[in-house]
Design a protein around this motif. Structure first.
Motif, PDB file in Angstrom:
ATOM      1  N   PHE A 101       5.741   9.733  -5.143  1.00  0.00           N
ATOM      2  CA  PHE A 101       5.467   8.311  -5.365  1.00  0.00           C
ATOM      3  C   PHE A 101       4.215   7.924  -4.602  1.00  0.00           C
ATOM      4  CE2 PHE A 101       9.206   9.059  -2.656  1.00  0.00           C
ATOM      5  CZ  PHE A 101       8.633   8.856  -1.421  1.00  0.00           C
ATOM      6  N   SER A 102       3.617   6.796  -4.981  1.00  0.00           N
ATOM      7  CA  SER A 102       2.378   6.389  -4.317  1.00  0.00           C
ATOM      8  C   SER A 102       2.682   5.876  -2.915  1.00  0.00           C
ATOM      9  CB  SER A 102       1.657   5.331  -5.142  1.00  0.00           C
ATOM     10  OG  SER A 102       2.457   4.180  -5.215  1.00  0.00           O
ATOM     11  N   LYS A 103       1.658   5.963  -2.060  1.00  0.00           N
ATOM     12  CA  LYS A 103       1.857   5.628  -0.646  1.00  0.00           C
ATOM     13  C   LYS A 103       2.264   4.174  -0.418  1.00  0.00           C
ATOM     14  CE  LYS A 103      -1.194   9.127   1.186  1.00  0.00           C
ATOM     15  NZ  LYS A 103      -2.191   9.528   2.156  1.00  0.00           N
ATOM     16  N   ASP A 104       1.877   3.301  -1.361  1.00  0.00           N
ATOM     17  CA  ASP A 104       2.191   1.880  -1.157  1.00  0.00           C
ATOM     18  C   ASP A 104       3.532   1.477  -1.770  1.00  0.00           C
ATOM     19  OD1 ASP A 104       1.525   2.127  -3.767  1.00  0.00           O
ATOM     20  OD2 ASP A 104      -0.033   0.573  -3.779  1.00  0.00           O
ATOM     21  N   THR A 105       4.312   2.467  -2.212  1.00  0.00           N
ATOM     22  CA  THR A 105       5.621   2.159  -2.778  1.00  0.00           C
ATOM     23  C   THR A 105       6.490   1.470  -1.730  1.00  0.00           C
ATOM     24  OG1 THR A 105       5.476   4.124  -4.158  1.00  0.00           O
ATOM     25  CG2 THR A 105       7.658   3.165  -3.908  1.00  0.00           C
ATOM     26  N   ASP A 106       7.187   0.436  -2.184  1.00  0.00           N
ATOM     27  CA  ASP A 106       8.047  -0.289  -1.264  1.00  0.00           C
ATOM     28  C   ASP A 106       9.249   0.563  -0.876  1.00  0.00           C
ATOM     29  OD1 ASP A 106       8.052  -3.329  -0.428  1.00  0.00           O
ATOM     30  OD2 ASP A 106      10.143  -2.649  -0.592  1.00  0.00           O
ATOM     31  N   LEU A 107       9.549   0.545   0.392  1.00  0.00           N
ATOM     32  CA  LEU A 107      10.644   1.350   0.918  1.00  0.00           C
ATOM     33  C   LEU A 107      11.967   1.052   0.214  1.00  0.00           C
ATOM     34  CD1 LEU A 107      11.314   3.391   3.104  1.00  0.00           C
ATOM     35  CD2 LEU A 107      11.618   1.500   4.699  1.00  0.00           C
ATOM     36  N   SER A 108      12.190  -0.212  -0.111  1.00  0.00           N
ATOM     37  CA  SER A 108      13.466  -0.583  -0.731  1.00  0.00           C
ATOM     38  C   SER A 108      13.602   0.032  -2.131  1.00  0.00           C
ATOM     39  CB  SER A 108      13.599  -2.112  -0.814  1.00  0.00           C
ATOM     40  OG  SER A 108      12.565  -2.626  -1.618  1.00  0.00           O
ATOM     41  N   ILE A 110      12.462   3.043  -2.987  1.00  0.00           N
ATOM     42  CA  ILE A 110      12.882   4.435  -2.766  1.00  0.00           C
ATOM     43  C   ILE A 110      14.346   4.491  -2.319  1.00  0.00           C
ATOM     44  CG2 ILE A 110      12.407   6.546  -1.438  1.00  0.00           C
ATOM     45  CD1 ILE A 110      10.228   5.769  -3.453  1.00  0.00           C
ATOM     46  N   ASP A 111      14.724   3.531  -1.475  1.00  0.00           N
ATOM     47  CA  ASP A 111      16.136   3.459  -1.062  1.00  0.00           C
ATOM     48  C   ASP A 111      17.057   3.338  -2.278  1.00  0.00           C
ATOM     49  OD1 ASP A 111      15.589   3.568   1.623  1.00  0.00           O
ATOM     50  OD2 ASP A 111      15.903   1.428   2.017  1.00  0.00           O
ATOM     51  N   SER A 114      17.324   6.422  -4.323  1.00  0.00           N
ATOM     52  CA  SER A 114      18.163   7.395  -3.614  1.00  0.00           C
ATOM     53  C   SER A 114      19.642   7.034  -3.730  1.00  0.00           C
ATOM     54  CB  SER A 114      17.747   7.464  -2.143  1.00  0.00           C
ATOM     55  OG  SER A 114      16.365   7.750  -2.060  1.00  0.00           O
TER      56      SER A 114
ATOM     57  N   ILE B   5       8.474  -3.014   3.946  1.00  0.00           N
ATOM     58  CA  ILE B   5       7.346  -2.169   4.307  1.00  0.00           C
ATOM     59  C   ILE B   5       7.209  -1.023   3.300  1.00  0.00           C
ATOM     60  CG2 ILE B   5       7.551  -2.748   6.752  1.00  0.00           C
ATOM     61  CD1 ILE B   5       8.678   0.051   7.223  1.00  0.00           C
ATOM     62  N   SER B   6       6.010  -0.443   3.275  1.00  0.00           N
ATOM     63  CA  SER B   6       5.764   0.644   2.326  1.00  0.00           C
ATOM     64  C   SER B   6       6.163   1.975   2.955  1.00  0.00           C
ATOM     65  CB  SER B   6       4.286   0.679   1.942  1.00  0.00           C
ATOM     66  OG  SER B   6       3.528   1.206   3.015  1.00  0.00           O
ATOM     67  N   ILE B  22      21.214   8.133   3.676  1.00  0.00           N
ATOM     68  CA  ILE B  22      21.824   7.692   2.408  1.00  0.00           C
ATOM     69  C   ILE B  22      22.625   8.852   1.793  1.00  0.00           C
ATOM     70  CG2 ILE B  22      21.322   6.985   0.018  1.00  0.00           C
ATOM     71  CD1 ILE B  22      18.894   5.433   1.110  1.00  0.00           C
ATOM     72  N   PHE B  23      22.032  10.048   1.804  1.00  0.00           N
ATOM     73  CA  PHE B  23      22.643  11.178   1.103  1.00  0.00           C
ATOM     74  C   PHE B  23      23.826  11.790   1.856  1.00  0.00           C
ATOM     75  CE2 PHE B  23      18.174  11.829  -0.774  1.00  0.00           C
ATOM     76  CZ  PHE B  23      18.460  10.976  -1.828  1.00  0.00           C
TER      77      PHE B  23
END
Lengths: 330, 330
Positions: A101-108, A110-111, A114, B5-6, B22-23
């Motif tokens: 994913f791109s570096k500026d992807t929001d953490l939430s 990705i959470d 997952s 945050i990213s 999470i996993f």
């Protein structure tokens, strides 16, 4: 073969065959079935069990409809792989996820992806056991799923023979109809939309079916019913007679797709994304198979020369074409 | 933690920890070690053996130097995964490859990538057993490698204790120096360039080392020596005293990098891509380990509070920083 052609000119299935040829040049004593037409590779792990393993790469643009939530993206990435494990009659034992994913992807974001993976793995009786993260312009997820199966219960795409009954675990065309609705801004119930966005891998049905010993071959319908039938036909050197009136078409799609039976049959045959199990059953053991899980009989296995055809409501026999969902050409 | 945050603000190692959290919410009886800091997940497959499995996603822009041939791209995609299998002391038993490429990719390019993978798998004593192909703008390859190991011979990152000797199977900084040469148009011998472009996974050394029973922990140096030392230090709650004069620096790089020892030490510590094995050895069994394969002793394991330091030629002790090759932030 001329090497200056592009991969799309060659097409997906011939490319897979070509690469399998390169990869099969090395003998591997650990592997029972590999780099071939099956949904999983099969590894010999002990006296009684095989391990099956599969991997699938998905991308934002081509594989995840725009309206998908990140949770659904995660669920889907796991589900497509667990469906392959189910195709072999195996019990899922783990999932690995490589995410770019791109570096500026929001953490939430990705959470949530997952959590979707985690929930799908949990639904399948297992968990996410490893993975990798990488930076990439377009969201890319490669999942890898593992399963274990008793040697006597392993199912593959090989084994169907004339006289066998062909069955499917659920509906055909529902995911395709949901995609059609999405693309045409047609409002449909969430339950139907979720056949596309949150497909249920048939892991429980698969194990129940495998235990009966009634099945002669199995695969999933992710590329569409017609494509799956042709894959089974080619591998087993057989044909199929499918009854149009037995095609398991979900009543709800009639409302917005068409009431015309030929249009509905086209959706059932030629759209992908359903992730049901397609299996052939010994005719004398159909009852045992049907007692294992909900199973729609859709036709029978016939001799190769009869071809793969649809017996229409009007008595006509139509050829079922080799087409469906493919990444590269046809 | 604030969710807006990213991922790059969080950094790679904290993101991995977060996702592992999470996993790990689901108990999985099939898995001995999973979704954690090790190079592979570990699955219980029989009375005597574990299976190890790892997956790694690579991309054209970030992972394959422009001058790489397609054969080298294939080799590299397999090698990085087999290096992780080697880190666990396991014998490779198979490789799966999911490849995404644009539709107009020349067939011969894909053939060559596949041959590179196949040749690397063959070098590692195994084969390519499955995979997936997909369409994608940027060339993307996710490899998955599998290995088997006797339960008594499994090595992980955990186990190092003060007093142990720390060793590495080959040179440090060679791949980094080769990359430096490439980026600065410095002409270097092919043999040195190939440490970057065709890394050798230490699969044989790994198995020989595991058999001695002399090792207390192991990992590979793909993210650089300093990063690997810090990973081992954190997991085992120890520190390391590394001797600058023992750093295994390839003589050839002195010619074009620098003759200054501090610059050479920086290359050895802080550049990645070497794919050597870094292991800790019980001091009374060092001879056994060294008889298994070529092994450079670079220092010793010390108490946590001593930290991870470099004993310089001038007698000074410098802190070794936690930096190296990371995909996301630091």
């Amino acid at each position: 073969m001329n090497d200056s052609i592009s991969v799309s000119e060659l097409g997906e299935r011939p490319l897979i065959s070509r690469l399998s040829g390169i990869f099969s040049s090395v003998h591997n004593p650990d592997v029972t079935l590999g780099a071939g037409p099956d949904d999983c590779a099969v590894i010999d792990i002990s006296e009684n069990e095989y391990m099956v393993i599969t991997t699938d790469m998905l991308h934002r643009k081509t594989d995840f409809p725009l309206c998908m939530t990140p949770w659904q993206i995660g669920w889907m990435s796991a589900a497509v792989n667990f469906s392959d494990v189910a195709s072999m009659g195996a019990r899922p034992i783990g999932f690995l996820s490589a995410m770019g994913f791109s570096k500026d992807t929001d953490l939430s974001f990705i959470d949530e992806i997952s959590r979707g993976m985690n929930d799908c793995a949990k639904f399948c009786g297992t968990s996410v056991i490893g993975g990798d993260i990488d930076t990439h312009d377009e969201l890319t997820i490669t999942g890898t799923a593992l399963g274990k199966v008793n040697k006597s219960e392993l199912l593959t795409r090989r084994g169907a023979k004339p006289g066998d009954i062909i069955c499917v675990t659920g509906f055909a065309g529902s995911a395709g109809a949901a995609l059609h609705a999405l693309e045409n801004d047609i409002d449909i119930p969430d339950s139907l939309l979720n056949t596309l966005l949150e497909p249920i891998p048939r892991v429980n049905e698969s194990q129940e079916l495998a235990r009966t010993g009634a099945l002669t071959s199995m695969m999933d319908t992710s590329d569409g019913l017609a494509m799956s039938l042709h894959d089974l036909a080619d591998l087993n050197n057989v044909g199929f007679k499918i009854d149009e009136k037995s095609l398991p078409i979900q009543q709800e799609i009639v409302d917005f797709v068409s009431s015309e039976s030929s249009v509905l049959a086209d959706f059932a045959l030629y759209t992908g994304g359903d992730f049901e199990l397609l299996c052939t059953v010994s005719p004398d053991m159909l009852e045992a198979a049907q007692s294992a899980c909900y199973l729609n009989v859709i036709g029978e296995v016939v001799d190769r020369e009869v071809g793969t055809t649809l017996r229409c409501r009007n008595g006509e026999n139509l050829t079922i074409n080799r087409k469906g969902y493919l990444q590269l050409g046809n």
